[in-house]
Motif scaffolding. Structure first.
Motif, PDB file in Angstrom:
ATOM      1  N   ASN A 404       0.864  -1.174   0.000  1.00 60.17           N
ATOM      2  CA  ASN A 404       0.000   0.000   0.000  1.00 60.17           C
ATOM      3  C   ASN A 404       0.907   1.234   0.000  1.00 60.17           C
ATOM      4  OD1 ASN A 404      -1.528   2.201   0.765  1.00 60.17           O
ATOM      5  ND2 ASN A 404      -2.663   1.125   2.382  1.00 60.17           N
ATOM      6  N   ALA A 407       0.528   3.705   2.901  1.00 58.87           N
ATOM      7  CA  ALA A 407       1.057   3.218   4.181  1.00 58.87           C
ATOM      8  C   ALA A 407       2.585   3.256   4.167  1.00 58.87           C
ATOM      9  CB  ALA A 407       0.560   1.802   4.451  1.00 58.87           C
ATOM     10  N   VAL A 452      -4.547  -3.700  -4.030  1.00 59.49           N
ATOM     11  CA  VAL A 452      -4.738  -4.750  -3.036  1.00 59.49           C
ATOM     12  C   VAL A 452      -5.642  -4.251  -1.930  1.00 59.49           C
ATOM     13  CG1 VAL A 452      -2.455  -5.735  -3.424  1.00 59.49           C
ATOM     14  CG2 VAL A 452      -2.794  -4.089  -1.589  1.00 59.49           C
ATOM     15  N   TYR A 474      -6.223   1.771   9.307  1.00 61.11           N
ATOM     16  CA  TYR A 474      -5.042   1.323   8.570  1.00 61.11           C
ATOM     17  C   TYR A 474      -5.386   0.584   7.288  1.00 61.11           C
ATOM     18  CZ  TYR A 474      -0.053   0.040   8.542  1.00 61.11           C
ATOM     19  OH  TYR A 474       1.277  -0.081   8.254  1.00 61.11           O
ATOM     20  N   PHE A 475      -6.604   0.029   7.235  1.00 60.43           N
ATOM     21  CA  PHE A 475      -7.007  -0.726   6.049  1.00 60.43           C
ATOM     22  C   PHE A 475      -8.331  -0.234   5.517  1.00 60.43           C
ATOM     23  CE2 PHE A 475      -4.470  -3.799   8.521  1.00 60.43           C
ATOM     24  CZ  PHE A 475      -3.478  -4.061   7.589  1.00 60.43           C
ATOM     25  N   GLU A 476      -8.383  -0.098   4.226  1.00 62.82           N
ATOM     26  CA  GLU A 476      -9.651   0.190   3.583  1.00 62.82           C
ATOM     27  C   GLU A 476     -10.278  -1.161   3.232  1.00 62.82           C
ATOM     28  OE1 GLU A 476     -11.201   1.580  -0.762  1.00 62.82           O
ATOM     29  OE2 GLU A 476      -9.195   2.222  -0.150  1.00 62.82           O
TER      30      GLU A 476
HETATM   31  C1  LIG Z   1      -3.456   2.275   2.756  1.00 66.29           C
HETATM   32  O1  LIG Z   1      -2.865   2.954   3.836  1.00 66.29           O
HETATM   33  C2  LIG Z   1      -3.534   4.109   4.226  1.00 66.29           C
HETATM   34  C3  LIG Z   1      -2.702   4.760   5.316  1.00 66.29           C
HETATM   35  O2  LIG Z   1      -2.404   3.846   6.336  1.00 66.29           O
HETATM   36  C4  LIG Z   1      -4.937   3.750   4.680  1.00 66.29           C
HETATM   37  O3  LIG Z   1      -5.637   4.898   5.047  1.00 66.29           O
HETATM   38  C5  LIG Z   1      -5.668   3.040   3.557  1.00 66.29           C
HETATM   39  O4  LIG Z   1      -6.949   2.625   3.991  1.00 66.29           O
HETATM   40  C6  LIG Z   1      -4.864   1.839   3.109  1.00 66.29           C
HETATM   41  N1  LIG Z   1      -5.469   1.232   1.943  1.00 66.29           N
HETATM   42  C7  LIG Z   1      -5.844  -0.046   1.925  1.00 66.29           C
HETATM   43  C8  LIG Z   1      -6.372  -0.552   0.625  1.00 66.29           C
HETATM   44  O5  LIG Z   1      -5.794  -0.785   2.879  1.00 66.29           O
END
Ligand SMILES: *[C@@H]1O[C@H](CO)[C@@H](O)[C@H](O)[C@H]1NC(C)=O
Ligand SMILES: *[C@@H]1O[C@H](CO)[C@@H](O)[C@H](O)[C@H]1NC(C)=O
Ligand SMILES: *[C@@H]1O[C@H](CO)[C@@H](O)[C@H](O)[C@H]1NC(C)=O
Ligand SMILES: *[C@@H]1O[C@H](CO)[C@@H](O)[C@H](O)[C@H]1NC(C)=O
Ligand SMILES: CC(=O)N[C@H]1CO[C@H](CO)[C@@H](O)[C@@H]1O
Length: 623
Positions: A404, A407, A452, A474-476
């Motif tokens: 990511n 991140a 991903v 931290y995760f979408e």
């Molecule tokens: C990628 O990282 C950012 C920052 O931590 C976060 O806001 C976002 O949801 C993440 N994306 C995914 C697909 O997990």
């Protein structure tokens, strides 16, 4: 954006460098301190190799070397192919040191009728799995097997199952057995209905069992050979008590598991960790045993006995969903296992199912050139029971965060330690000599080439639908993508879940390129060659950037001198492995190949369950 005529001429490099100079300047000083992009002038590859391979650094890219070497290994393996019954029986005797089991001619005919590629080595897993049982009295194995709670049996050519209630996996394995039932001897196959593998006998005991196998191995003179199995009438006549298996159901799984490691292995004496806060330990240089950072020995790369760090970085050892392990040898058949397990492998039920959720269905993806040059991954936050105190140690979480770009950018600017993310630690750019990061920062590059995401966070305790107080930031949570849709992308990483990843067979059969990390063994392991049929990856995932850099490069398009537009640094190499893997899967991972493997396994197992096993054999090919 198109460049011409060659990729790395200083003129282009300068243009690109200027283009991205701004983004480099924008990055914080902490980041610059640790990871200033290398000067474009020094583009040759002065590999550092701390404690890795000694000697000269390769002139080519290490992945070129690995691909070439693997091709040679593959050629040697294929040279062992046999073409008739007597050739196959001879190869058997040479490799196994015994006569083939009774029924070998019927097995061979079935394999031949189904156009199997016949290489004795493809069945090595069977012999690794069964060897210890030569050290257990045959009658004991028969009894234990018959009395277990979940059993697929064959009597007089008909398969049945015993279970507590309807279970999809039992149905699938029963079905697989039914398709070859008329060829099978009478057998009782105890089935593991859990995700996790179940048998871990201390290494010292296994060593004794295996010694017994070695000791009993011989080519019995023909007049002494017995060709008929005695059958299972004795266990059928004697209902007996249900067997008592002592199960370990709690405690730290790492401590339960490491007794299966050899006494002098790096992991055996390392106790489980109890503090799982923050990122796991990750190699700050090339992973041990790698070839300039890339997986060289796939068997070693998968083995937790060689890598005690995995006790802190793989969900299996952090907190498995369920634990029910026995330390005594029992013939437990299941779809995957750890190297320290003594389970007996059969093709996973998920590989036998026609449910497209696992198999990807009939769709295998379109031609390579029509695919998007990106990495795609979707999956749940499995791996075990992730919690606020330990989620940072789970492999799927780590992989999703490490590719990511956002991140990664946050981690690079981390004031408390540059490169330190919540659940990973980045290496300095100088370790893997990435090309792409000479033009842009790692995160920008990743955001261009990856798609991903988790589809469920699967937290403990649960709080509402798909909400997870400790990982939400931290995760979408992305929406799922059927496997058939994923095949529109070139690169398909495959990461362990609660045990092995059930989509691997589908990925192998697709026109896309699987990039595989795992600690689990499967039935097909000796028929798939890393760097020929798939790309192997370290379980820390530190090599993922180097792998993507090699295959995709900057992700930009370039024009060659003759005006052809090419994508990526080694796009043709990626296509070649993807295609070879698919073609190979169509030859050795077919449903027929699973039948052939299982038939051979069950015939061997029937012999081991027989009181006359030392003399039983197939000799009709000999004159
Ligand atoms: C990628 O990282 C950012 C920052 O931590 C976060 O806001 C976002 O949801 C993440 N994306 C995914 C697909 O997990
Ligand atoms: C299998 O066949 C044998 C001999 O024909 C017979 O004695 C036995 O009862 C049969 N077993 C089953 C389970 O049908
Ligand atoms: C766990 O480790 C972290 C740093 O790795 C430390 O800050 C924390 O105090 C430790 N917790 C316990 C309970 O020891
Ligand atoms: C790969 O590693 C395994 C496990 O350590 C070892 O037994 C084997 O010999 C190695 N293979 C090669 C080709 O070095
Ligand atoms: C192996 C291990 O210690 N796992 C721990 C993960 O974190 C949870 C919550 O603190 C513990 O209950 C587990 O024991």
């Amino acid at each position: 954006m198109a460049f011409s005529p060659r990729r790395f001429s200083p003129a282009i490099a300068l243009k690109v460098l200027l283009f991205f100079a701004l983004s480099v300047i924008l990055v914080g000083t902490a980041w610059l301190w640790q990871r200033s992009p290398r000067s474009v002038a020094s583009i040759s590859m002065p590999h550092d190799h701390k404690g890795q391979d000694k000697g000269q650094a390769p002139k080519t890219h290490p992945i070129d070397d690995l691909i070439e070497h693997a091709g040679t290994e593959w050629f040697k393996l294929m040279a062992k192919q046999t073409h008739d019954l007597s050739g196959a029986a001879k190869a058997y005797r040479a490799r196994r040191g015994r006569h083939p089991p009774p029924g070998f001619d019927r097995w061979y005919q079935f394999a031949k009728d189904n156009n199997a590629v016949m290489v004795e080595d493809f069945f090595d897993q069977i012999y690794d799995d069964l060897a210890p049982f030569w050290g257990v009295e045959a009658k004991k194995i028969r009894r234990q097997a018959k009395r277990f709670d979940f059993v697929v049996s064959v009597r007089n050519g008909t398969a049945t199952q015993k279970t507590d209630h309807e279970r999809p996996w039992m149905n699938l394995w029963h079905d697989l057995t039914s398709t070859i039932q008329e060829h099978l001897p009478d057998i009782d196959i105890p089935i593991n209905v859990m995700d996790e593998s179940r048998v871990i006998v201390p290494w010292e005991d296994i060593n004794e069992y295996v010694k017994a196998e070695r000791g009993s191995r011989k080519l019995v003179p023909r007049p002494e050979v017995v060709t008929e199995l005695m059958g299972l009438e004795d266990v059928d006549a004697d209902a007996g008590e249900p067997i008592e298996i002592p199960w370990v159901t709690g405690g730290l799984y790492w401590d339960t598991a490491r007794v299966g490691c050899p006494p002098n292995s790096p992991a055996r004496e390392v106790p489980a960790s109890t503090n799982f806060s923050g990122p796991p330990p990750m190699p700050s240089a090339f992973p041990e045993r790698s070839y300039y950072g890339y997986v060289k020995n796939w068997t070693a790369a998968k083995d937790p006995c060689l890598q005690p760090d995995l006790r802190e970085s793989h969900g299996t050892f952090i907190e498995p969903l369920s634990q029910r392990t026995t330390h005594s040898l029992f013939p437990m058949f299941g779809g995957s296992k750890l190297p320290m397990n003594n389970d007996i492998l059969i093709p996973p039920a998920m590989y036998w199912t026609k449910d497209p959720f696992y198999s990807g269905g009939e769709e295998h993806g379109g031609p390579w050139e029509q695919k998007t040059t990106k990495v795609v991954w979707r999956g749940g936050g499995t791996g075990g029971r992730n919690k606020a105190e330990n989620w940072t140690r789970f492999q799927r979480h780590r992989f999703v965060a490490m590719v990511n770009g956002t991140a990664v950018q946050v981690a690079e600017k981390n004031a408390e330690g540059p490169g330190r993310g919540e659940n990973f630690v980045l290496q300095g750019y100088h370790t893997y000599h990435l090309t792409a990061t000479q033009y842009m920062d790692l995160g920008t590059w990743l955001n261009q080439i990856t798609d991903v995401g988790m589809v469920h966070l699967i937290c403990f305790p649960e709080s509402g639908s798909n909400k997870c107080p400790y990982t939400d930031h931290y995760f979408e949570v992305k929406s799922g993508m059927p496997m058939a849709k994923q095949y529109a992308f070139k690169f398909l990483p495959d990461i362990d879940g609660n045990s092995f990843s059930g989509r691997y067979r589908g990925f192998m059969a697709s026109t896309s390129l699987p990039i595989k990390a795992t600690i689990y063994a499967e039935w097909h392991d000796s028929r798939l060659v890393p760097w020929v049929h798939f790309v192997p990856m370290d379980n820390s995932f530190v090599d993922i950037y180097g792998i993507l850099d090699y295959f995709i490069g900057t992700g930009l398009e370039y024009k060659t001198e003759d005006g052809k537009v090419v994508e990526g640094a080694h796009d043709a190499a990626a296509e070649k492995i993807a295609t070879a893997g698919k073609e190979w899967a169509e030859k050795v991972l077919r449903r027929e190949d699973m039948q052939i493997y299982v038939m051979r396994l069950f015939m061997e197992y029937a012999r081991i369950c027989d009181d006359q096993r030392d003399r039983l054999g197939f000799i009709w090919d000999m004159d």
